[in-house]
Design a protein around this motif. Structure first.
Motif, PDB file in Angstrom:
ATOM      1  N   LEU B 516      40.194 -29.495  -1.166  1.00 23.32           N
ATOM      2  CA  LEU B 516      41.334 -29.700  -0.266  1.00 23.32           C
ATOM      3  C   LEU B 516      42.603 -29.085  -0.852  1.00 23.32           C
ATOM      4  O   LEU B 516      43.395 -28.477  -0.131  1.00 23.32           O
ATOM      5  CB  LEU B 516      41.546 -31.193  -0.020  1.00 23.32           C
ATOM      6  N   ALA B 519      42.605 -25.450  -0.416  1.00 18.53           N
ATOM      7  CA  ALA B 519      42.733 -25.006   0.966  1.00 18.53           C
ATOM      8  C   ALA B 519      44.162 -25.134   1.473  1.00 18.53           C
ATOM      9  O   ALA B 519      44.433 -24.815   2.622  1.00 18.53           O
ATOM     10  CB  ALA B 519      41.790 -25.824   1.855  1.00 18.53           C
ATOM     11  N   THR B 606      32.950 -27.773   0.277  1.00 18.55           N
ATOM     12  CA  THR B 606      34.145 -28.276   0.970  1.00 18.55           C
ATOM     13  C   THR B 606      34.990 -27.131   1.511  1.00 18.55           C
ATOM     14  O   THR B 606      35.409 -27.154   2.672  1.00 18.55           O
ATOM     15  CB  THR B 606      35.010 -29.126   0.017  1.00 18.55           C
ATOM     16  N   ILE B 607      35.219 -26.118   0.659  1.00 20.03           N
ATOM     17  CA  ILE B 607      36.020 -24.984   1.124  1.00 20.03           C
ATOM     18  C   ILE B 607      35.362 -24.359   2.352  1.00 20.03           C
ATOM     19  O   ILE B 607      36.022 -24.051   3.347  1.00 20.03           O
ATOM     20  CB  ILE B 607      36.169 -23.927   0.002  1.00 20.03           C
ATOM     21  N   LEU B 610      35.810 -26.549   5.366  1.00 14.91           N
ATOM     22  CA  LEU B 610      37.180 -26.584   5.869  1.00 14.91           C
ATOM     23  C   LEU B 610      37.500 -25.375   6.740  1.00 14.91           C
ATOM     24  O   LEU B 610      38.334 -25.474   7.640  1.00 14.91           O
ATOM     25  CB  LEU B 610      38.172 -26.660   4.699  1.00 14.91           C
ATOM     26  N   THR B 611      36.836 -24.252   6.483  1.00 12.79           N
ATOM     27  CA  THR B 611      37.103 -23.083   7.331  1.00 12.79           C
ATOM     28  C   THR B 611      36.655 -23.349   8.760  1.00 12.79           C
ATOM     29  O   THR B 611      37.069 -22.651   9.676  1.00 12.79           O
ATOM     30  CB  THR B 611      36.386 -21.827   6.801  1.00 12.79           C
ATOM     31  N   VAL B 613      37.293 -26.087  10.395  1.00 10.92           N
ATOM     32  CA  VAL B 613      38.180 -27.025  11.101  1.00 10.92           C
ATOM     33  C   VAL B 613      39.224 -26.222  11.873  1.00 10.92           C
ATOM     34  O   VAL B 613      40.029 -25.510  11.272  1.00 10.92           O
ATOM     35  CB  VAL B 613      38.886 -27.962  10.093  1.00 10.92           C
ATOM     36  N   LYS B 615      42.493 -24.959  13.597  1.00  6.49           N
ATOM     37  CA  LYS B 615      43.884 -25.257  13.287  1.00  6.49           C
ATOM     38  C   LYS B 615      44.561 -26.012  14.421  1.00  6.49           C
ATOM     39  O   LYS B 615      45.400 -26.882  14.196  1.00  6.49           O
ATOM     40  CB  LYS B 615      44.636 -23.936  13.041  1.00  6.49           C
ATOM     41  N   LEU B 632      44.450 -36.264   7.408  1.00  5.59           N
ATOM     42  CA  LEU B 632      43.310 -36.083   6.502  1.00  5.59           C
ATOM     43  C   LEU B 632      42.188 -37.059   6.839  1.00  5.59           C
ATOM     44  O   LEU B 632      41.033 -36.668   7.000  1.00  5.59           O
ATOM     45  CB  LEU B 632      43.796 -36.285   5.063  1.00  5.59           C
ATOM     46  N   THR B 636      40.552 -34.360   9.544  1.00  2.00           N
ATOM     47  CA  THR B 636      39.840 -33.406   8.699  1.00  2.00           C
ATOM     48  C   THR B 636      38.520 -33.974   8.194  1.00  2.00           C
ATOM     49  O   THR B 636      37.461 -33.361   8.379  1.00  2.00           O
ATOM     50  CB  THR B 636      40.727 -33.011   7.496  1.00  2.00           C
ATOM     51  N   ILE B 640      34.647 -32.506   8.811  1.00  2.00           N
ATOM     52  CA  ILE B 640      33.796 -31.796   7.854  1.00  2.00           C
ATOM     53  C   ILE B 640      32.598 -32.643   7.423  1.00  2.00           C
ATOM     54  O   ILE B 640      31.713 -32.164   6.729  1.00  2.00           O
ATOM     55  CB  ILE B 640      34.591 -31.320   6.601  1.00  2.00           C
TER      56      ILE B 640
END
Lengths: 286, 728
Positions: B516, B519, B606-607, B610-611, B613, B615, B632, B636, B640
């Protein structure tokens, strides 16, 4: 949000990341410092700085040779070659077997699919301690003991199921529209798979191949058990010789470990951009 | 004319016979060894050069892999014709049927009765002696001039030696190195009727004695072979007890070697174990005269002299003069004051319980009496007879009934119209998976099934018998002992579950937080951080596991270095920690290593997640007034979660079976309490009398547990998802 608060926050984030980086690097720096040290007196040190710096350990590990009736063999080079060949073949075999299977699992419905997926996942739960001995007998029956081919088969037995899971998730993440569009344009299902799906899945395939390569490249228990010729040994077996029962040479082991790790680290960093993309496409869906 | 043709024919026949005859004799001889020093290898090469006979193909193996490789290779016919090994393994090799009688390979004279008795098992000579090996006393001549005649005298030098120099360095916690002191107290490792000997008043007195040496600061507590070498080489120990192998790494240090001293308390000399290195013949090799000739050649006086010159090896022959090399003279004198290592297979089973007991006592965690009695109990447990053979017919009947029923169901289903249609529709898919089914079937499923079937057998390798479910019964009833005794299945299972939960929590916590942070928009140097944080994943894990073990060494590890630095700069007074002496700290060391190894994987996952999610969802939440934490926790993380769950499941399976870290870092210390199920299974298979069936039963139980566990997780996940849908 004030600018000051923003600065403070950015500072805190960097501080946290720097702490994490120190944690990640510290043991590795110890290995490096040990490999570069001469023969220092043992004493506890907090900061890994090489004592009596020297490159001797690297020279002696990389330069290891053996006299044979046919002349001098450069053992290190030979074993590096073996490692790379075995690991590449494992990655290639894993990918070739896994790609069509993963595609079928992602796109078709067929009798036995669920059973297949379940049993594939189940194979990952059986510890290798117990299947190593049967594998030995099977390799012997196939006449593949003490050969690089046999070792590749062993490694493929763990890399294939993992590759199938990885790629299935990757294929599932690719929109179905792409293939349908191609098939409307007159392509067969297989052509659509080959010309449309595969290129899109390339990052995931690269990452999967990397995992298979790494696991084969780093393995030493099976390699030491199944091979009985120095000319077919892989590099981790060479490393194992430095930490024998009576005469552990930790400095040489550290130097060897660094030399062994470098190619795979280079590969890892070359592909690390894809690593995120490859895992992002659905993750390692089981 | 005819006679001439006859004669030519005769000659041709003779020639042909001779050609085939020599061809048969020219079949090469395969020789295996585990020599790792340059001198030993050079000596072997030189000795083989003078051998007149077929070509000899040699193979040097890593010492650790040697024994585990010999047995299967020879029984399958891929092994060597002859091999060089230590005499104490002969009992085991004889039981496995991989060693043959030496016959005329043994020269008629030149060996003392002690040496010959070492290679004799059940009245039969099974090895041709080459050399003798034992430990002796190394003296740093820069630090001491005269060698005290007693061990107590050496310990008393503490006062005269410079600060920080130990009088004596040896592997106090290794029973092999303890044996000389045990023998000076009239103790023994293995009794004459093959029972555990390190128990009773003599054994207890010998341990009390060493404990006093450690408490006086005369001997380092936690030294392994590498540390003994480093301490002696760097002048931090005036004396060292070690074998001839130490000399190779001492460089230009001024030292000499003398026999071990006496123990003043008992008045008896320290007598170390004697190992006779010998050539052994495989059963097939023993039948070939040229192989026996090679064995005779390797054991000849001439070969002994070459070995003496090239590798400074003490010969096993009594007709070869040692010469004026004081190093060899010292080891020769020591060899007269030794106890030959017993060949009984039970000997090997003494080391593991003895090591645990010695460590416990020397670390002050237990009185000698209870610790040694516990070790005796473990020895008896490992050596217990295999369960009685069971009647295989019930299993056959069950298997038959099951396959009949399976076939019946299959036929029924195929005959139903629906399945036929579905099968036909599946045909295109089968074209994609056929080769994988075949490959996975042969290389994955088949070994697994054979491995699982092994769990129904028991007994030493080579003579395993069907025992039904007896292995499982023994494991699940903790072999008759208390269910939560140390080393019992349930306690190990508990440790394994705690181990898995803690590790996965940390992996997820660290990986998620760092992911996180990385990111964060507007973060500078993101790529550099990511590259550096991935390092633990990129380096082979056995390398870093060993590095971590070194960092946790009590006296010389980096962690102690950090503690000392803290004490110095911050004025704190933290005591260095004996990491592997208590369960809590040893477990912490394992967890630290495994968290370090595993967090980058979770970070990358995780990275990646996160892509995915979008915007606009986050922006919408912000517009709606959600603060950062709410975004969060409410947006988020739920988004994820689906991508993280499979990684968590897989991570849990890997952690549950994480053999390398537990085996290499704590090695089960203290006393086997930090072992997890996989390392326990490994010990049964490879260090405790090769009980493969028992180990396989452990593997099957692990498999069943993981299968049940993931199934539970799946059910929980679906109910969670269902409940989640009702959440506003």
């Amino acid at each position: 949000m004030s600018i000051r608060r923003n600065r403070l926050e950015s500072f805190l984030i960097h501080a946290a990341l720097v702490v994490a980086v120190c944690f990640a690097l510290y043991p590795v720096l110890w290995v490096v410092s040990l490999a570069l040290s001469g023969t220092p007196a043992p004493e506890p040190r907090a900061i890994p700085i090489p004592q009596e710096p020297t490159l001797d350990h690297f020279v002696s590990v990389v330069g290891s040779t053996e006299e044979t009736p046919d002349g001098t063999l450069w053992l290190f080079g030979l074993q590096l070659f073996n490692s790379v060949v075995v690991a590449s073949a494992t990655a290639l075999a894993g990918i070739l077997i896994a790609i069509p299977t993963a595609y079928a699992l992602a796109r078709f419905n067929f009798v036995g699919k669920q059973t297949g997926i379940r049993s594939l996942l189940a194979t990952q739960m059986f510890p290798t301690v117990a299947s190593a001995i049967p594998l030995y007998l099977i390799l012997d029956a196939l006449g593949l003991l003490n050969s690089r081919t046999g070792l590749v088969l062993c490694y493929a037995s763990t890399s294939v199921p993992f590759a199938i899971f990885q790629l299935r998730a990757a294929f599932e993440a690719i929109p179905l529209d792409l293939e349908e569009a191609a098939m409307v344009d007159g392509a067969t299902r297989f052509e659509a798979f080959r010309k449309v799906v595969l290129p899109v899945a390339r990052p995931a395939i690269a990452v999967t191949a990397l995992f298979a390569f790494m696991s084969a490249y780093n393995e030493f228990i099976l390699a030491a058990t199944f091979l009985d010729d120095r000319t077919t040994f892989t590099l981790p077996v060479l490393l194992q010789k430095f930490i024998g029962e009576y005469n552990a040479q930790w400095e040489k082991f550290a130097a060897g470990a660094i030399v062994v790790s470098l190619p795979v680290m280079a590969l890892f960093y070359w592909l690390q951009r894809h690593l995120v993309a490859g895992l992002a496409s659905g993750g390692v869906k089981g | 004319m005819a006679a001439r043709w006859l004669r030519i024919g005769w000659l041709a026949l003779l020639g042909w016979l001779m050609v085939t005859g020599t061809a048969a004799a020219a079949e090469p001889i395969r020789l295996w060894h585990a020599y790792d020093s340059e001198g030993e290898q050079k000596a072997l090469t030189e000795i083989l050069e003078t051998f007149e006979g077929p070509q000899v193909i040699t193979l040097g193996l890593p010492f650790d892999a040697y024994a585990s490789k010999l047995a299967p290779a020879i029984s399958l016919g891929d092994g060597p014709d002859l091999y060089i090994d230590m005499h104490e393994r002969l009992g085991d090799y004889q039981r496995r049927g991989i060693v043959g009688p030496v016959g005329d390979a043994l020269p008629g004279h030149g060996f003392s009765p002690t040496v010959l008795s070492a290679v004799t098992v059940d009245g039969e000579v099974l090895g041709v002696p080459l050399s003798r090996k034992s430990v002796a006393l190394y003296v740093n001549t820069d630090l001491v001039d005269t060698v005290p005649p007693t061990l107590e005298g050496i310990a008393a030098l503490r006062e005269q030696l410079p600060e920080g120099v130990y009088p004596l360095a040896y592997e106090a916690m290794n029973p092999y190195a303890h044996a000389p002191i045990l023998h000076a107290f009239s103790g023994t490792m293995l009794t004459d009727n093959a029972d555990f000997g390190l128990v009773g008043p003599q054994a207890e007195a010998s341990l009390q004695f060493v404990l006093a040496l450690i408490e006086q600061g005369a001997v380092p507590a936690d030294a392994d072979g590498a540390l003994v070498k480093d301490l002696f080489r760097s002048g931090q120990a005036a004396f060292a007890i070690s074998g001839p192998w130490l000399a190779g790494s001492l460089g230009d240090l001024d030292y000499r070697v003398v026999p071990l001293p006496k123990v003043a308390k008992t008045g008896q000399p320290m007598r170390p174990y004697l190992t006779v290195e010998a050539v052994m013949l495989s059963p097939d090799g023993a039948k070939r005269p040229e192989v026996r000739a090679l064995a005779r050649h390797l054991a000849s006086a001439r070969a002994a002299r070459i070995r003496q010159r090239q590798a400074r090896t003490l010969t096993a022959r009594d007709d070869v003069v040692v010469g004026d090399d004081p190093f060899l003279q010292a080891f020769a004198a020591q060899a007269e004051q030794t106890v030959p290592m017993p060949t009984a297979p039970a000997m090997r089973a003494t080391w593991e319980p003895a090591r645990h007991a010695v460590r416990k006592v020397l670390r002050g965690q237990s009185e000698p009496g209870p610790a040694l009695r516990e070790a005796h109990r473990r020895f008896v447990d490992v050596m217990r007879p295999p369960p009685d053979p069971a009647d295989p017919w019930p299993a056959f009947a069950l298997l038959g009934a099951l396959s009949l029923w399976g076939a019946f169901v299959l036929v029924q289903r195929v005959r139903s119209q629906q399945l036929g249609r579905r099968l036909r529709a599946s045909m295109p898919a089968y074209a994609y998976v056929a080769h994988a089914v075949l490959a996975v079937g042969i290389i994955v499923i088949l070994p697994l099934l054979v491995g699982a079937a092994t769990s129904l057998f028991a007994g030493p390798a080579g003579e395993m018998r069907y025992v039904g479910l007896a292995n499982f019964v023994e494991i699940l009833t903790a072999r008759g002992g208390p269910l939560l005794a140390s080393g019992s299945f349930y306690l190990v299972l508990l440790v394994t579950i705690v181990w898995t939960l803690i590790n996965v929590t940390f992996h997820l916590g660290l990986g998620l937080s760092i992911g996180l942070l990385l990111a964060q928009p507007l973060l500078r140097m993101r790529a550099i951080y990511r590259v550096l944080l991935i390092i633990p994943w990129a380096v082979p894990n056995y390398v870093t596991a060993l590095a971590w073990k070194g960092m946790f060494h009590r006296q010389f590890g980096a962690v102690t270095g950090i503690i000392e630095a803290l004490n110095e700069h911050l004025g704190t007074s933290i005591e260095p920690i004996s990491w592997f002496a208590q369960f809590s700290t040893a477990f912490t060391a394992n967890v630290a290593t495994n968290v370090w190894l595993g967090f980058p994987f979770m970070m990358v996952v995780t990275i990646g997640a996160l892509t995915g999610v979008p915007k606009d969802v986050l922006e919408a939440a912000e517009v709606d007034g959600a603060n950062r934490w709410q975004r969060l926790w409410r947006v988020t993380l739920p988004m994820i979660r689906p991508s993280l769950m499979p990684a968590i499941t897989l991570g849990a399976i890997w952690t549950f079976n994480m053999f390398n870290v537990v085996f290499l870092v704590s090695g089960g210390d203290p006393d086997g309490t930090t072992d997890i199920l996989v390392s326990e299974a490994y010990r049964w298979a490879f260090t405790r009398e090769a009980q493969y069936g028992y180990a396989a039963a452990y593997a099957v139980l692990i498999f069943v547990l993981l299968l049940g566990g993931t199934r539970l997780l799946e059910l929980w996940k679906t109910s969670w998802a269902r409940a989640g849908r009702g959440d506003p």
